[in-house]
Design an enzyme around this catalytic site. Structure first.
Site, mmCIF file in Angstrom:
data_model
loop_
_atom_site.group_PDB
_atom_site.id
_atom_site.type_symbol
_atom_site.label_atom_id
_atom_site.label_comp_id
_atom_site.label_asym_id
_atom_site.label_seq_id
_atom_site.Cartn_x
_atom_site.Cartn_y
_atom_site.Cartn_z
ATOM 1 N N LYS A 32 0.854 -1.196 0.000
ATOM 2 C CA LYS A 32 0.000 0.000 0.000
ATOM 3 C C LYS A 32 0.885 1.240 0.000
ATOM 4 C CE LYS A 32 -3.748 2.063 2.764
ATOM 5 N NZ LYS A 32 -4.616 1.892 3.958
ATOM 6 N N SER A 47 -9.589 1.883 3.152
ATOM 7 C CA SER A 47 -8.752 2.677 2.278
ATOM 8 C C SER A 47 -7.747 1.854 1.461
ATOM 9 C CB SER A 47 -7.976 3.710 3.105
ATOM 10 O OG SER A 47 -7.104 3.057 4.011
ATOM 11 N N SER A 98 -9.605 -0.624 7.322
ATOM 12 C CA SER A 98 -9.099 -0.490 5.949
ATOM 13 C C SER A 98 -8.484 -1.727 5.340
ATOM 14 C CB SER A 98 -8.087 0.644 5.874
ATOM 15 O OG SER A 98 -8.778 1.852 5.817
HETATM 16 N N1 GLN Z 1 -12.998 3.801 6.704
HETATM 17 C C1 GLN Z 1 -12.243 4.183 7.838
HETATM 18 C C2 GLN Z 1 -11.904 5.641 7.762
HETATM 19 O O1 GLN Z 1 -12.235 6.229 6.794
HETATM 20 C C3 GLN Z 1 -11.033 3.324 7.996
HETATM 21 C C4 GLN Z 1 -9.750 3.886 7.534
HETATM 22 C C5 GLN Z 1 -8.560 3.023 7.815
HETATM 23 O O2 GLN Z 1 -8.658 1.961 8.443
HETATM 24 N N2 GLN Z 1 -7.398 3.513 7.411
HETATM 25 O O3 GLN Z 1 -11.316 6.200 8.640
#
Ligand code: GLN
Length: 483
Positions: free
Chosen positions: A77, A152, A176
């Site tokens: 990532k 994400s 994420s």
């Molecule tokens: N969807 C969550 C957010 O927008 C998770 C993000 C993550 O785990 N980096 O914060």
């Protein structure tokens, strides 16, 4: 044609001489090329991967001992540092920035002969649930290209889903890794907070962030975890607990105790088909001799607000370093208008232009909840929720081995569906943020298919540092026939 099923099988094929690392890398490069429109990769290190594959083939053929991840093709990532490679957190503010060191996790993968094939698209600074907040554009779900892959870590999920690498790394601050795993029909693991070093992981919310793993089999994920986990002098929040040989302890015939929350399965936001399928699966577990019991959980509606107050507060502090002075994008100070006049103006313009909409929204929210007049009303209260939640979950683990939850209340959203309504997007994190608030390990297992054709998962959580039983039960759930 090369076909990947598991790292173990791949290694057997390499040893038998049926395939080489070079052929394998060439296969993946071809696949990546043929699926460019999915937009999963930001950069592909083709020449470097080929070179590394050749070296590994030679090493193996010369009879040298091989690493645990010999020739395993991995994607990262775009928030995980890899020395001398670009890293940008999918943000304009860091575009063209090159890492000057590697994350500890990456060092450990490379030390076991892994091949890093490229870096993967994600939501800017890991903020989002759809991978639509990226300066490189959205990523498509390979099972239905009109849908998002989740976020994400959307690019990391699609890379494994579409067979563009064997395993990939993501980061999980509030879901994420698990939620894109759910949306794409693959496994996503978030380890215990403090299991894998965060050194070299671009911070979003430091007390929540953890590197996570995507894969097709529990055994592959266990092996990756085993290689990356463990104490690191560069990150004091990593536990010194011994790292078990996860990959060697995957089978079990134990009968386990599962807790679930009725409030979660009967929540207004959950797709009834998801809830009914999970209930049915739990009945199956009971028939198999496991204990499955409902426990009361009245905190469900507090956890998303607590998560967004605390993570945005941490993010507003973490992201203050991106000011145009030390890294990445800076607004011009001469030449074409508009130019910055003075330091404050320079900061303002660099950050206004460099950050995307969602990141700016969160920085402002975080600054607000930390401001003098509102600190107690928001930040302190959210911390209290986190503490109460941690205590409550510990009580549950006194009586149970695992907690079962859906991973997401719905299957993959249509592209664009949630972009106009950030609150609706945040609320869809209802089942994933708890594990990060409490610091426990959680995994999303691709067990089900919805009548709309999309996959969805079951989320299993265990007590802190109980990855061994978590991986065992994951294996059991994925293998068992009971539905
Ligand atoms: N969807 C969550 C957010 O927008 C998770 C993000 C993550 O785990 N980096 O914060």
């Amino acid at each position: 044609m090369f076909e990947f099923t598991s790292i173990e099988q791949y290694h057997a094929q390499l040893q038998e001489g049926n395939v080489s690392c070079l052929q394998t890398v060439e296969h993946y490069l071809q696949r990546i090329n043929a699926t460019k429109h999915l937009n999963a990769f930001i950069e592909v290190y083709a020449d470097e991967a080929i070179e590394k594959a050749k070296q590994l083939d030679e090493k193996r053929r010369d009879g040298h001992p091989i690493g645990k991840l010999h020739g395993v093709v991995i994607g990262l990532k775009d928030v995980i540092c890899h020395k001398d490679h670009k890293i940008s957190a999918s943000s304009k503010i860091l575009q063209n920035f090159t890492s000057i060191y590697s994350a500890t996790a990456v060092e450990r993968l490379l030390a076991e002969d892994a091949i890093i094939i490229g870096n993967l698209n994600c939501d800017e600074f890991a903020m989002g649930s759809t991978n639509e907040n990226s300066v490189y554009g959205k990523v498509l779900n390979a099972l239905d290209e009109t849908r998002v892959p989740g976020g994400s870590s959307g690019g990391s999920a699609v890379a494994v889903q579409a067979g563009l690498c064997m395993v990939s790394l993501g980061s999980d601050t509030g879901g994420s890794v698990r939620q894109p795993g759910d949306f794409c029909g693959i496994i996503g693991l978030k380890p215990t907070y403090g299991r894998i070093s965060r050194y070299g992981l671009i911070a979003y919310a430091s007390s929540f962030d953890q590197i996570g793993i995507f894969g097709n089999t529990v055994a592959d994920i266990a092996l990756m975890l085993e290689v990356m986990a463990g104490a690191d002098e560069y990150d004091s929040t990593v536990s010194h607990k011994k790292v078990p040989a996860y990959s060697l302890q995957l089978s079990t015939n134990k009968k386990f105790r599962f807790a679930y929350f009725e409030e979660a399965l009967n929540h207004a936001s959950i797709d009834p088909e998801i809830s009914a399928t999970i209930k049915k699966r739990m009945e199956g577990l009971q028939k198999d001799g496991h204990e499955v019991k409902a426990v009361q959980f009245e905190l469900l509606d507090y956890i998303v607000p607590a998560y967004y107050v605390l993570t945005t507060a941490e993010a507003s502090s973490n992201l203050s370093r991106f000011d145009g002075v030390k890294y990445g994008y800076r607004t011009p100070t001469s030449g074409v208008e508009p130019i910055a006049i003075g330091l404050t103006d320079f900061y303002k313009q660099s950050r206004s232009t460099g950050f995307g909409k969602e990141v700016k929204r969160r920085i402002m929210l975080g600054t607000f909840v930390l401001s003098a007049g509102y600190y107690d009303a928001y930040f302190t209260r959210a911390q209290k929720v986190r503490k109460i939640l941690t205590e409550k979950i510990q009580l549950i683990f006194n009586d149970f081995d695992f907690i079962l939850l859906p991973t997401s209340p719905v299957t993959a959203f249509k592209a664009g569906e949630k972009m106009g309504d950030p609150i609706a997007m945040y609320l869809a994190d209802i089942y994933t943020v708890m594990a990060n608030l409490v610091g426990i390990p959680a995994i999303s297992l691709p067990l089900f298919k919805h009548s709309n054709g999309m996959p969805f998962g079951l989320q299993v959580m265990a007590n802190r540092f109980n990855e061994v039983p978590l991986l065992q039960v994951s294996n059991l759930l994925l293998r068992s026939e009971a539905v």
